[in-house]
Write a protein that holds these residues in place. Sequence first.
Motif, mmCIF file in Angstrom:
data_model
loop_
_atom_site.group_PDB
_atom_site.id
_atom_site.type_symbol
_atom_site.label_atom_id
_atom_site.label_comp_id
_atom_site.label_asym_id
_atom_site.label_seq_id
_atom_site.Cartn_x
_atom_site.Cartn_y
_atom_site.Cartn_z
ATOM 1 N N THR A 141 0.863 -1.180 0.000
ATOM 2 C CA THR A 141 0.000 0.000 0.000
ATOM 3 C C THR A 141 0.900 1.231 0.000
ATOM 4 O OG1 THR A 141 -1.810 1.133 1.159
ATOM 5 C CG2 THR A 141 -0.227 -0.060 2.536
ATOM 6 N N VAL A 142 0.355 2.382 0.375
ATOM 7 C CA VAL A 142 1.172 3.590 0.419
ATOM 8 C C VAL A 142 1.216 4.143 1.840
ATOM 9 C CG1 VAL A 142 0.810 4.276 -1.967
ATOM 10 C CG2 VAL A 142 -0.805 5.021 -0.252
ATOM 11 N N LEU A 143 2.358 4.738 2.175
ATOM 12 C CA LEU A 143 2.474 5.503 3.420
ATOM 13 C C LEU A 143 3.055 6.849 3.019
ATOM 14 C CD1 LEU A 143 2.288 5.013 6.674
ATOM 15 C CD2 LEU A 143 4.714 5.443 6.468
ATOM 16 N N ALA A 144 2.217 7.877 3.106
ATOM 17 C CA ALA A 144 2.590 9.190 2.587
ATOM 18 C C ALA A 144 3.048 9.029 1.141
ATOM 19 C CB ALA A 144 3.625 9.855 3.467
ATOM 20 N N ARG B 12 -10.269 -0.463 -2.928
ATOM 21 C CA ARG B 12 -9.060 0.172 -2.393
ATOM 22 C C ARG B 12 -9.026 1.630 -2.833
ATOM 23 N NH1 ARG B 12 -5.381 -4.074 -0.434
ATOM 24 N NH2 ARG B 12 -3.803 -2.461 -0.582
ATOM 25 N N PRO B 13 -8.310 2.473 -2.048
ATOM 26 C CA PRO B 13 -8.284 3.902 -2.375
ATOM 27 C C PRO B 13 -7.581 4.187 -3.701
ATOM 28 C CG PRO B 13 -6.799 3.375 -0.567
ATOM 29 C CD PRO B 13 -7.583 2.152 -0.831
ATOM 30 N N GLU B 14 -8.118 5.164 -4.383
ATOM 31 C CA GLU B 14 -7.627 5.572 -5.703
ATOM 32 C C GLU B 14 -6.120 5.839 -5.730
ATOM 33 O OE1 GLU B 14 -9.596 9.150 -6.774
ATOM 34 O OE2 GLU B 14 -8.781 9.232 -8.809
ATOM 35 N N LEU B 15 -5.590 6.339 -4.589
ATOM 36 C CA LEU B 15 -4.156 6.648 -4.479
ATOM 37 C C LEU B 15 -3.268 5.494 -4.911
ATOM 38 C CD1 LEU B 15 -3.433 8.299 -0.995
ATOM 39 C CD2 LEU B 15 -2.920 9.225 -3.252
ATOM 40 N N GLU B 16 -3.754 4.254 -4.703
ATOM 41 C CA GLU B 16 -2.908 3.086 -4.968
ATOM 42 C C GLU B 16 -2.888 2.702 -6.443
ATOM 43 O OE1 GLU B 16 -3.547 0.782 -0.677
ATOM 44 O OE2 GLU B 16 -4.407 -0.053 -2.492
ATOM 45 N N PHE B 17 -3.680 3.379 -7.275
ATOM 46 C CA PHE B 17 -3.846 2.934 -8.663
ATOM 47 C C PHE B 17 -3.202 3.897 -9.656
ATOM 48 C CE2 PHE B 17 -7.184 1.003 -6.212
ATOM 49 C CZ PHE B 17 -7.339 -0.265 -6.755
ATOM 50 N N ARG B 18 -2.854 3.351 -10.828
ATOM 51 C CA ARG B 18 -2.405 4.184 -11.942
ATOM 52 C C ARG B 18 -3.299 3.883 -13.137
ATOM 53 N NH1 ARG B 18 -0.108 4.985 -8.074
ATOM 54 N NH2 ARG B 18 2.096 5.235 -7.609
ATOM 55 N N HIS B 19 -3.708 4.943 -13.796
ATOM 56 C CA HIS B 19 -4.496 4.805 -15.018
ATOM 57 C C HIS B 19 -3.565 4.379 -16.145
ATOM 58 C CE1 HIS B 19 -6.552 6.529 -18.624
ATOM 59 N NE2 HIS B 19 -7.572 5.936 -18.035
ATOM 60 N N ALA B 20 -4.042 3.521 -17.045
ATOM 61 C CA ALA B 20 -3.135 3.014 -18.090
ATOM 62 C C ALA B 20 -3.785 3.007 -19.466
ATOM 63 C CB ALA B 20 -2.643 1.617 -17.715
ATOM 64 N N GLY B 21 -4.649 3.989 -19.721
ATOM 65 C CA GLY B 21 -5.176 4.157 -21.066
ATOM 66 C C GLY B 21 -6.365 3.278 -21.378
ATOM 67 N N GLU B 22 -6.853 3.408 -22.608
ATOM 68 C CA GLU B 22 -8.052 2.678 -23.019
ATOM 69 C C GLU B 22 -7.776 1.176 -23.111
ATOM 70 O OE1 GLU B 22 -9.933 4.448 -26.388
ATOM 71 O OE2 GLU B 22 -11.497 2.919 -26.498
ATOM 72 N N ARG B 56 -3.946 -0.064 -13.247
ATOM 73 C CA ARG B 56 -2.985 -0.946 -12.591
ATOM 74 C C ARG B 56 -3.008 -0.658 -11.092
ATOM 75 N NH1 ARG B 56 3.058 -0.620 -11.741
ATOM 76 N NH2 ARG B 56 3.541 -2.721 -11.049
ATOM 77 N N HIS B 57 -3.103 -1.720 -10.308
ATOM 78 C CA HIS B 57 -3.060 -1.564 -8.848
ATOM 79 C C HIS B 57 -1.587 -1.487 -8.442
ATOM 80 C CE1 HIS B 57 -4.711 -2.954 -4.685
ATOM 81 N NE2 HIS B 57 -4.334 -1.688 -4.699
ATOM 82 N N ALA B 58 -0.974 -0.350 -8.779
ATOM 83 C CA ALA B 58 0.482 -0.220 -8.700
ATOM 84 C C ALA B 58 1.003 -0.359 -7.278
ATOM 85 C CB ALA B 58 0.903 1.122 -9.292
ATOM 86 N N SER B 59 0.353 0.329 -6.333
ATOM 87 C CA SER B 59 0.784 0.227 -4.934
ATOM 88 C C SER B 59 -0.111 -0.764 -4.210
ATOM 89 C CB SER B 59 0.707 1.594 -4.259
ATOM 90 O OG SER B 59 1.519 2.521 -4.941
ATOM 91 N N GLY B 60 -0.269 -1.932 -4.811
ATOM 92 C CA GLY B 60 -1.087 -2.996 -4.240
ATOM 93 C C GLY B 60 -0.592 -4.304 -4.809
#
Lengths: 183, 115
Positions: A141-144, B12-22, B56-60
């Motif tokens: 997950t993320v921390l800050a 999961r919160p949006e912060l953890e994701f990256r958009h990767a196009g169509e 992409r669930h980049a931070s997950g």
Amino acid sequence: MAEASTVLRRLSPLATQNTVSIGFLPPMTRITLRGEPDAARRVGEVFRAELSPDPLRANAAGARAALWLGPDEWLLLAPEQAGLAASIEAACDREHGCVIDVSHRQVGIEVRGTAGATVLNAGCPLNLDLKAFPVGMCTRTVLAKADIVLWRREPELFHVECWRSFAPYVLGVLKQASRDCGF
Amino acid sequence: MLLIPCPYCGPRPELEFRHAGEAHVVRDPSLSSDAAWGAFLYARSNTRGVIAERWRHASGCGRFFNCLRDTVSDNILQTYKTGEPRPDLALDAATRRQLGDVAPDQSVAATEAAR
Ligand SMILES: [Zn+2]
């Protein structure tokens, strides 16, 4: 306002017995596995801790633990032991899995105490209520601004893994959050 | 912040994701003309309404997956694993009504008809 007084009760060390202690963990052996379920089964036999196929589960066996990070990705933690990665790699068919020793890539941080979840939530957007994030749950997950791996080992004990170069930042964020909470 | 349901990890919160196009942009290896290659690289549907996107669930869990999102309301209607077909749009319209999304669906219908 009832809500504010609840927050104050949760956060003020003077009002309650809430505690938190944060510190680096000693060096350990860390191994990542990317692979198919059968590779995970074979690795689990050698590692003597099952690699859970269930999402977001950490399986601890003594001092060793296998953390699910993704549907084909696990993080193995163990006390420092030279040659562990090699013996796991030997057991794991290279065609079906990739074993990497990442012991020095990451640093472990322990967050212990009744206010641990509150302090972590200063920078982590997940719901860390015991019902939503029970003992044995783990996730990246993320921390800050840093990516971390978070694992709840006990109701009031979290294991945080972050990449080495982020370690002073992650520790700093946690300590600052802890000071902001009044500890 | 959006709560995005990862097909592997749950909401999961949006912060953890990256958009990767169509999503569902297929590379045709037989493309021979510069125009066709250019269209593959750069032409996107830019839909007003429900669009299938890669996230992409980049931070997950780190996995790519696909997501039906309404570009008007920013409602995330459904997520599904990479490789699975795009869910039926009729179902999506029902979901949209359920979500109280009253944006007209004409552009979506036109896009679908053109396919
Ligand atoms: Zn995920």
